[in-house]
Enzyme design. Structure first.
Site, short mmCIF file in Angstrom:
data_model
loop_
_atom_site.label_atom_id
_atom_site.label_comp_id
_atom_site.label_asym_id
_atom_site.label_seq_id
_atom_site.Cartn_x
_atom_site.Cartn_y
_atom_site.Cartn_z
N LYS A 67 -1.45 -1.49 -12.34
CA LYS A 67 -1.47 -0.91 -11.00
C LYS A 67 -0.07 -0.55 -10.57
O LYS A 67 0.85 -1.35 -10.75
CB LYS A 67 -2.05 -1.96 -10.02
N LYS A 103 3.43 1.98 -13.66
CA LYS A 103 4.20 2.91 -12.82
C LYS A 103 4.26 4.27 -13.49
O LYS A 103 4.28 4.36 -14.71
CB LYS A 103 5.63 2.40 -12.63
N THR A 187 3.45 -1.26 3.53
CA THR A 187 4.73 -1.76 3.00
C THR A 187 5.59 -2.24 4.16
O THR A 187 6.16 -3.35 4.12
CB THR A 187 5.46 -0.66 2.20
N ASN A 218 8.61 6.43 4.08
CA ASN A 218 7.40 5.71 4.53
C ASN A 218 7.75 4.29 5.00
O ASN A 218 7.42 3.90 6.13
CB ASN A 218 6.37 5.67 3.38
N1 GLU Z 1 4.55 2.28 -4.98
C1 GLU Z 1 4.30 1.06 -4.26
C2 GLU Z 1 5.15 -0.06 -4.84
O1 GLU Z 1 6.16 0.17 -5.44
C3 GLU Z 1 2.83 0.72 -4.14
C4 GLU Z 1 2.06 0.60 -5.41
C5 GLU Z 1 0.55 0.52 -5.20
O2 GLU Z 1 0.10 0.58 -4.07
O3 GLU Z 1 -0.14 0.36 -6.21
O4 GLU Z 1 4.87 -1.21 -4.63
#
Ligand code: GLU
Length: 411
Positions: A67, A103, A187, A218
Site C-alpha cells: 500500500k 510506492k 494526514t 495537502n
Molecule cells: N502518500 C501517503 C503517504 O506517504 C499516503 C499513502 C496511502 O494513503 O496509501 O503516507
C-alpha cells in the site's frame, strides 16, 4: 546529495538487530521485494508524443497487500521510490494495518501539463503497472502532486481493464466514487494529534503555541488551518518559491483562500524570507511538510524549535536526527507523524470492500485511537530501550513484518 535509501537501510538494520534478527532478515527487508520500471508514451496536446518513466516498488507483502501513494515529480528516482516504499511498510507497521509498503512515482512536472495530458499519463501508468497491482495485491493512493482527480482516472482505467467496478484498487478517490470522508484531511489530522501529544510532553499549551510549517500542499495547508482553529499561532509557512513570516501569527484563512492547487501562495507577497530562514525561526513546533533532506547537519544546530513533527517523508537526515536528539529536541518521525493518510486510506479500502460507508466522526475517532496507540508504542520503546525516536519508530514499524516473514518461512 543525501541518499534516502541508504539512510533508511542503516536504520532498518539497526532496528532488526535490536529486535534480535540476523543477517538473513536484514538482507530481505533492506530492499523492496519487487520493483517495476515502466515507460509511458503520452500523446501531448500539440500532437507530439513524450515518453515518461515511472516506477512501482513493493517493499514486502508478508503482512498483506502492499500500500502506498504515487507521486508525480521531476525529482523522482528509483532509489527514492524504493525508500518511500520501505517507509510505507513502517507506517503500516506502526499503525498496525494489514499491509506491507508500496510506492510509485512518475518523473514529470504536473505544473507544466494540461488537464488532459495528466489524464492520459495517469491512465497510461495504470495500464503499464496493471499486472502488478489490485485490491488484494497492491493499492495505490495520492502522494506529492497527485490528487483525488488523478485517483479517479486511475480507478476508472483499472476498472475498464478488469471489466468490473474496482473502487478498492486505489484510495484517496473523490467521495462520489467510493472515497472516504476525512481522507483529504487525514494526514494533517494525524499530524495535529501528534503535535498535541508532543506539546503535552513539553508542557506547552496549544493556545498561542508558535508553529512553523514548511510546505503548503495537502498536509501543510490543512495543518495550518487546524492549528489556527485550535488557537495556536502559525507564524511561518512556505512553498517552493519562498516563505512568509509574522511573529504575531499569519492570516491563515486569507492564505488558504489565495493558494493555488499546487499550494503556491508566497509569490503573491512582496516580503518573503527563504525556506532556509524559515526552518531556523524561533518557534515551539517546526513541521517540515514538503520534501526530503531539508534538515541536515548543516542547519540542525541552528533549529530553534523544541519539537519537530515530520509531516513530509524523509525531511531530516540521520546526522541531523543525531544532532537534534543530543540537543533535547523532541522529534516525532515521519513514519509515525504522517501515518494519518494511510490509516484513512485503510478505512477507505475497508469501506469499499464491505460496501458500507462511515460518517466523518467515526473516521476521526478511529484515526485518533490508532495515531495515539502508535505514538505510545514508539515513545515506550524510545524510553525503555533508550533509543532515539526514529530508531524506536523503525523498531515498532518493522516488528510485525519480520514476524510475518518468519511465520511464512521465508527466512
Ligand atoms: N502518500 C501517503 C503517504 O506517504 C499516503 C499513502 C496511502 O494513503 O496509501 O503516507
Amino acid at each position: 546529495m543525501n541518499d534516502v535509501l541508504h539512510a533508511t537501510q542503516v536504520v532498518i538494520e539497526q532496528a532488526l538487530k535490536r529486535l534480535g534478527y540476523g543477517d538473513d532478515m536484514i538482507e530481505l527487508l533492506k530492499e523492496p521485494i519487487r520493483l517495476l520500471t515502466v515507460r509511458i508514451p503520452v500523446r501531448m496536446d500539440d500532437g507530439t508524443t513524450l515518453v515518461f518513466t515511472g516506477y512501482r516498488s513493493q517493499h514486502n507483502d508478508a503482512v498483506g497487500p502492499t500500500k502506498g501513494g504515487v507521486r508525480f515529480h521531476p525529482g523522482v528516482t528509483e532509489k527514492e521510490v524504493k525508500a518511500l516504499s520501505i517507509w510505507m511498510s513502517l507506517k503500516c507497521g506502526i499503525a498496525d494495518l494489514p499491509y506491507g509498503g508500496g510506492k510509485g512515482g512518475i518523473i514529470c512536472d504536473p505544473r507544466k501539463m494540461s488537464f488532459r495530458e495528466l489524464e492520459r499519463l495517469s491512465r497510461g501508468y495504470v495500464r503499464a503497472i496493471s499486472q502488478l497491482v489490485g485490491p488484494t495485491k497492491d493499492i495505490p493512493a495520492p502522494d506529492v502532486m497527485t490528487n483525488s482527480q488523478i485517483m479517479a482516472w486511475m480507478m476508472d482505467e483499472y476498472s475498464r481493464i478488469r471489466e468490473f467496478d474496482s473502487p478498492g484498487f486505489i484510495t484517496g478517490k473523490p467521495i462520489v466514487l467510493g472515497g472516504s470522508k476525512g481522507r483529504e484531511t487525514a494526514t494533517a489530522r494525524g499530524v495535529v494529534i501528534m503535535i498535541h501529544e508532543a506539546l503535552r510532553l513539553k508542557a506547552i499549551p496549544i493556545e498561542g503555541a508558535r508553529i512553523v510549517i514548511q510546505g503548503f500542499g495537502n498536509a501543510g495547508s490543512y495543518l495550518a488551518k487546524f492549528m489556527h482553529e485550535a488557537g495556536a499561532r502559525v507564524i511561518g509557512i512556505s512553498d517552493v518559491n519562498g516563505a512568509l513570516y509574522n511573529k504575531e501569527g499569519l492570516d491563515i484563512p486569507h492564505l488558504l483562500d489565495r493558494r493555488d492547487s499546487f499550494g503556491n501562495v508566497t509569490n503573491l507577497f512582496p516580503n518573503t524570507i527563504t525556506n532556509e530562514q524559515l526552518l531556523e525561526l524561533d518557534c515551539d513546533v517546526l513541521v517540515p511538510a514538503a520534501i526530503e533532506n531539508q534538515i541536515t547537519e548543516l542547519n540542525a544546530g541552528n533549529i530553534q524549535a523544541s519539537i519537530i513533527v515530520e509531516a513530509a517523508n524523509g525531511p531530516t537526515t540521520l546526522e541531523a536526527t543525531r544532532i537534534l536528539t543530543d540537543r533535547g529536541v523532541l522529534l516525532i518521525p515521519d513514519v509515525l507523524a504522517s501515518a494519518g493518510g494511510v490509516i484513512v486510506s485503510y478505512f477507505e479500502w475497508v469501506q469499499n470492500n464491505q460496501g458500507y460507508y462511515w460518517d466523518e466522526d467515526e473516521i476521526d475517532h478511529k484515526l485518533k485511537v490508532m495515531m495515539i496507540r502508535g505514538f505510545e508504542n514508539v515513545y515506550d520503546i524510545h524510553q525503555t530501550r533508550k533509543v532515539d525516536m526514529r530508531l524506536a519508530a523503525y523498531m515498532v514499524g518493522v516488528r510485525k513484518m519480520a514476524e510475518a516473514v518468519r511465520y511464512r518461512g521465508w527466512v
